[in-house]
Design a protein around this motif. Structure first.
Motif, mmCIF file in Angstrom:
data_model
loop_
_atom_site.group_PDB
_atom_site.id
_atom_site.type_symbol
_atom_site.label_atom_id
_atom_site.label_comp_id
_atom_site.label_asym_id
_atom_site.label_seq_id
_atom_site.Cartn_x
_atom_site.Cartn_y
_atom_site.Cartn_z
ATOM 1 N N GLN A 377 10.405 -15.265 41.906
ATOM 2 C CA GLN A 377 10.657 -14.359 40.789
ATOM 3 C C GLN A 377 11.538 -15.077 39.751
ATOM 4 N N ARG A 378 11.095 -15.063 38.480
ATOM 5 C CA ARG A 378 11.790 -15.825 37.446
ATOM 6 C C ARG A 378 12.011 -14.983 36.193
ATOM 7 N N ARG A 379 12.908 -15.474 35.367
ATOM 8 C CA ARG A 379 13.258 -14.772 34.138
ATOM 9 C C ARG A 379 12.250 -15.125 33.049
ATOM 10 N N PRO A 380 11.543 -14.145 32.469
ATOM 11 C CA PRO A 380 10.546 -14.449 31.439
ATOM 12 C C PRO A 380 11.190 -14.757 30.089
ATOM 13 N N GLN A 381 10.414 -15.395 29.257
ATOM 14 C CA GLN A 381 10.827 -15.609 27.881
ATOM 15 C C GLN A 381 10.769 -14.295 27.096
ATOM 16 N N ARG A 382 9.731 -13.523 27.315
ATOM 17 C CA ARG A 382 9.620 -12.170 26.754
ATOM 18 C C ARG A 382 8.808 -11.328 27.728
ATOM 19 N N MET A 383 9.268 -10.087 27.963
ATOM 20 C CA MET A 383 8.611 -9.219 28.936
ATOM 21 C C MET A 383 8.650 -7.782 28.437
ATOM 22 N N VAL A 384 7.559 -7.057 28.676
ATOM 23 C CA VAL A 384 7.460 -5.638 28.356
ATOM 24 C C VAL A 384 7.073 -4.903 29.634
ATOM 25 N N TYR A 385 7.781 -3.810 29.907
ATOM 26 C CA TYR A 385 7.504 -3.013 31.099
ATOM 27 C C TYR A 385 6.455 -1.967 30.753
ATOM 28 N N TYR A 386 5.235 -2.167 31.261
ATOM 29 C CA TYR A 386 4.142 -1.230 31.022
ATOM 30 C C TYR A 386 4.281 0.005 31.907
ATOM 31 N N GLY A 387 4.726 -0.167 33.136
ATOM 32 C CA GLY A 387 5.045 0.954 34.009
ATOM 33 C C GLY A 387 3.937 1.426 34.914
ATOM 34 N N LYS A 388 2.742 0.820 34.841
ATOM 35 C CA LYS A 388 1.623 1.235 35.696
ATOM 36 C C LYS A 388 0.934 -0.002 36.255
ATOM 37 N N MET A 389 0.131 0.219 37.318
ATOM 38 C CA MET A 389 -0.577 -0.892 37.952
ATOM 39 C C MET A 389 -1.900 -1.208 37.281
ATOM 40 N N ASN A 390 -2.358 -0.366 36.365
ATOM 41 C CA ASN A 390 -3.603 -0.612 35.641
ATOM 42 C C ASN A 390 -3.483 0.045 34.275
ATOM 43 N N CYS A 391 -4.431 -0.264 33.426
ATOM 44 C CA CYS A 391 -4.398 0.245 32.054
ATOM 45 C C CYS A 391 -5.526 1.233 31.795
ATOM 46 N N HIS A 392 -5.991 1.921 32.820
ATOM 47 C CA HIS A 392 -7.042 2.916 32.635
ATOM 48 C C HIS A 392 -6.544 4.025 31.703
ATOM 49 N N ASN A 393 -7.389 4.403 30.756
ATOM 50 C CA ASN A 393 -7.115 5.476 29.797
ATOM 51 C C ASN A 393 -5.950 5.156 28.865
ATOM 52 N N ASP A 394 -5.526 3.913 28.820
ATOM 53 C CA ASP A 394 -4.442 3.518 27.904
ATOM 54 C C ASP A 394 -4.672 2.086 27.438
ATOM 55 N N HIS A 395 -5.892 1.786 27.000
ATOM 56 C CA HIS A 395 -6.236 0.414 26.646
ATOM 57 C C HIS A 395 -5.544 -0.052 25.371
ATOM 58 N N GLU A 396 -5.407 0.849 24.406
ATOM 59 C CA GLU A 396 -4.846 0.444 23.115
ATOM 60 C C GLU A 396 -3.397 0.003 23.260
ATOM 61 N N ASN A 397 -2.623 0.739 24.045
ATOM 62 C CA ASN A 397 -1.233 0.341 24.273
ATOM 63 C C ASN A 397 -1.162 -0.994 25.005
ATOM 64 N N TYR A 398 -2.088 -1.226 25.917
ATOM 65 C CA TYR A 398 -2.149 -2.503 26.637
ATOM 66 C C TYR A 398 -2.394 -3.660 25.671
ATOM 67 N N ILE A 399 -3.323 -3.495 24.732
ATOM 68 C CA ILE A 399 -3.610 -4.543 23.751
ATOM 69 C C ILE A 399 -2.405 -4.779 22.841
ATOM 70 N N GLU A 400 -1.754 -3.706 22.401
ATOM 71 C CA GLU A 400 -0.613 -3.850 21.510
ATOM 72 C C GLU A 400 0.550 -4.568 22.196
ATOM 73 N N ILE A 401 0.741 -4.327 23.481
ATOM 74 C CA ILE A 401 1.822 -5.011 24.202
ATOM 75 C C ILE A 401 1.530 -6.502 24.311
ATOM 76 N N ILE A 402 0.286 -6.866 24.574
ATOM 77 C CA ILE A 402 -0.064 -8.290 24.655
ATOM 78 C C ILE A 402 0.175 -8.972 23.314
ATOM 79 N N LYS A 403 -0.184 -8.307 22.226
ATOM 80 C CA LYS A 403 0.076 -8.870 20.902
ATOM 81 C C LYS A 403 1.573 -9.030 20.660
ATOM 82 N N TYR A 404 2.359 -8.060 21.119
ATOM 83 C CA TYR A 404 3.812 -8.133 20.943
ATOM 84 C C TYR A 404 4.413 -9.288 21.741
ATOM 85 N N VAL A 405 3.948 -9.476 22.963
ATOM 86 C CA VAL A 405 4.496 -10.546 23.807
ATOM 87 C C VAL A 405 4.101 -11.918 23.281
ATOM 88 N N MET A 406 2.897 -12.023 22.722
ATOM 89 C CA MET A 406 2.410 -13.327 22.253
ATOM 90 C C MET A 406 3.121 -13.826 21.008
#
Length: 714
Positions: A377-406
């Protein structure tokens, strides 16, 4: 006379059996010819093995096999080759294969020379390769181009030569490495490597080995090593590994079997007794990690491209449990052999590699990965807590978080992107969106004979296939006007770039890899295995609470928590709708993400402060809300984050990730009822659903299942 016409059946006597044994070849490179004479005894098997190894060392190819009538010619041919050759041994296989596969001949390093009288060490008994040094240390001799597959954990120091573990090369003089060959994953293999060096005499080599062994061993141990070591081999020192993290995880019953297994083997040999002092055990080679030919070629190509290009973007995709994480670990380790750092983007929410589950993170990897995810377990450069094990029914938030982290990716090192195993229906369309958004240079697609067939994600397929939020090239061609699909594209390093830019997919090269990884998961037990791995990841993160000193372990309830006022942080439940009156019930005794949002909380005097929607913000770490004081209006948070970082935390996010039940059940010290654990609670409370109720109240599964049965009957 009539009886003389009947042919007599000749019975094999002992004399005929002896004649057959004497007539058989002295050097038979295949056992197939001997099977007709009956089952071989143990002594015959040992002699056959020694002959095969001796013939292989002299230049014979044991894989081809030889007929029984050509044994004399083969023997003469082998001897002639040994005299005419320059006393160099062949390389049976290239080491970085991590299995029984072989790299192309062009990639094999040149062999090293050694006098012929040392060839006999290739047929040593396994008991002669280990020597107990005492104090939990073992001296291990690894013959050249041989592998040692083991289970358990240990600290490996290469004293002489160099070896390869999980794609990472350990050379002599380098610091020791902690290696975790856990029972939850495929076992690791230590492979010896031959290195070309200037010609040295035997006396110089023996003097060098003695000097390297002197700080670690006694005189008799050095004499033993020089007696049995071949110049083609390596000398390793294996030490028992005892760290606070290992002791903490092993103290819980749910994780005690991970690093140690007490069941003895069927046959106990001297090597087993010696290695047991270190805490490891030899395993069969087939239980280790084995790469296919396509996987080896893909690794070689990607490593060569990273050396030349410097920072390619590599996206790894495939179905569930097909070997994506294992391929990523080997790729990262091989990259770190030649470059100082490699970037890693985690997009798999359920089975994360370097963080607790439910996170999307960008990391800079500078140290090799020599174990399962819960061991590094290591310290990330940037991390967002999504809070779920999958992104079913919440795809748009999943895409926006990836854009934010990148946004933090600066294109200064190769980037490896790990994706989810959801590659059917909407999951495949979401994967197409990710490829267009991230614009990788290479897409590594893993496939196998089991499961559903996934279409080849070529550049043409991505161009002419619709995603969830993007359209194919054909539909974009006939649009009367442009539609903005994403706010930003891959070049997030330029923060001043216009947010209305379009995502431009420039194409990629597809690398297809046939997976041969052994997986014990199936459709029936996949959920059980994934839950165990998530619990182990949480335990691995909480092990950072232990002090890095050899002191007795402290239970979690005995550690001093931090006091956080209600007015200093905002609270949000990310995965469910909970009434404001019951937010504190969901927060108490729960796993929380410690985040930092843009809003300032200084203007609030009362609390708790509730957020209306899920924020996209930086997550600095995680902790346990072990109590809430309603009179003083305080949260009690237990976390390994240092105080200087906790001062910037102003948001607590509660997700579907639960605290392992073993933490609640094992709390030595308190008398009476165990805190937070009960079986009498009201499921009718708003928010006490399947996910929140089970997580909030710990081990209440029997009553919960009974409630579900009653609910089904209604």
């Amino acid at each position: 006379m009539a009886d003389s016409d009947v042919p007599l059946k000749r019975v094999a006597s002992r004399s005929s059996w002896q004649r057959v044994r004497k007539a058989r070849p002295h050097l038979l490179l295949s056992r197939r010819g001997r099977r007709r004479f009956g089952v071989l005894t143990r002594g015959e098997l040992r002699r056959l093995r020694r002959r095969l190894l001796r013939a292989h060392a002299l230049g014979g190819d044991w894989k081809l096999g030889v007929t029984a009538g050509a044994h004399v010619a083969v023997k003469c041919k082998v001897r002639t080759r040994s005299r005419s050759a320059s006393r160099s041994l062949p390389t049976p296989r290239s080491l970085p294969t991590l299995g029984r596969r072989q790299l192309p001949p062009c990639s094999q390093p040149p062999p090293r020379s050694w006098p012929e009288r040392h060839v006999q060490t290739q047929s040593l008994n396994i008991s002669q390769l280990t020597r107990d040094l005492g104090s939990g240390r073992v001296l291990f001799l690894l013959p050249g181009w041989e592998g040692f597959t083991f289970s358990g954990i240990c600290r490996v120091t290469c004293i002489y030569g160099q070896v390869e573990i999980y794609g990472h090369i350990i050379k002599q003089g380098q610091p020791p490495r902690d290696v975790f060959s856990a029972y939850t994953h495929s076992f690791l293999t230590i492979n010896g490597i031959q290195v070309s060096e200037p010609e040295k005499s035997e006396k110089e080599i023996r003097r060098e080995i003695r000097a390297l062994l002197k700080p670690h061993t006694k005189l008799e141990d050095r004499n033993w090593a020089l007696k049995y070591l071949s110049h083609l081999g390596s000398i390793l020192m294996l030490e028992r590994l005892r760290t606070p993290a290992v002791d903490f995880m092993s103290s819980y019953k749910c994780a005690s079997y991970v690093f140690r297994q007490e069941s003895p083997p069927v046959k106990i040999n001297p090597e087993y007794v010696t290695l047991r002092t270190v805490g490891i055990r030899r395993q069969r080679r087939k239980k280790g990690i084995c790469l296919s030919e396509s996987g080896l070629c893909a690794l070689e190509e990607l490593v060569n491209v990273s050396r030349v290009d410097g920072c390619p973007v590599i996206l790894v995709c495939g179905a569930c449990d097909i070997g994506k994480s294992t391929f990523n670990r080997i790729l990262i380790n091989q990259l770190l052999n030649s470059i100082p750092v490699a970037d890693y983007l985690e997009c798999d929410l359920g089975q994360t590699e370097f963080t607790p589950p439910g996170c999307i993170a960008l990391l800079n990897i500078t140290e090799p990965i020599l174990g399962p995810p819960y061991t590094h377990q290591r310290r990330p450069q940037r991390m967002v807590y999504y809070g779920k094990m999958n992104c079913h029914n919440d795809h748009e938030n999943y895409i926006e978080i990836i854009k934010y982290v990148m946004r933090d990716y600066k294109r200064e090192a190769p980037l490896i992107i790990n994706t989810m195993g959801w590659v059917t229906d909407e999951g495949l369309m979401l994967l197409v969106d990710l490829i267009r958004l991230l614009s990788p240079n290479y897409v590594v697609q893993l496939s196998s004979g089991r499961g559903k067939i996934m279409p080849a994600l070529t550049a043409e397929y991505v161009d002419f296939t619709d995603g969830l939020y993007t359209k194919s090239k054909i539909k974009r061609r006939y649009r009367p006007f442009e539609i903005q699909e994403f706010g930003n594209n891959l070049e997030f390093a330029d923060e001043e770039k216009d947010s209305s830019s379009f995502s431009v997919f420039t194409g990629h090269k597809l690398i297809s890899v046939h997976s041969e990884f052994i997986c014990s998961k199936n459709e029936k037990n996949r959920a059980k295995y994934n839950r165990i791995f998530r619990d182990l990841a949480v335990l691995g993160y909480l092990s950072q609470l232990m002090l890095p000193v050899p002191e007795p372990l402290s239970p979690l309830h005995s550690l001093t928590p931090y006091q956080v006022p209600f007015s200093a942080v905002a609270v949000r439940v990310t995965h469910a709708d909970v009434a404001p009156a019951h937010i504190l019930y969901a927060l108490n005794a729960n796993w929380v993400g410690l985040c930092k949002i843009v809003d300032d909380m200084k203007g609030y005097t009362r609390g708790p402060i509730l957020l209306a929607q899920n924020p996209i913000c930086d997550c600095l770490g995680f902790g346990i809300c072990r109590g809430i004081d309603m009179e003083q209006r305080l949260y009690y948070i237990l976390t390994p984050l240092p105080p200087e970082e906790l001062r910037t935390v102003n948001c607590l996010l509660v997700g579907a990730i639960s605290i392992p039940h073993c933490i609640f059940r094992k709390q030595p010290g308190p008398e009476g009822t165990v805190p937070y654990v009960t079986t009498s609670y009201n499921f009718k409370l708003l928010g006490a659903t399947e996910k929140i109720g089970e997580r909030q109240y710990g081990n209440a599964l029997p009553r919960y299942k009974l409630y579900q049965k009653r609910k089904t009957r209604r």
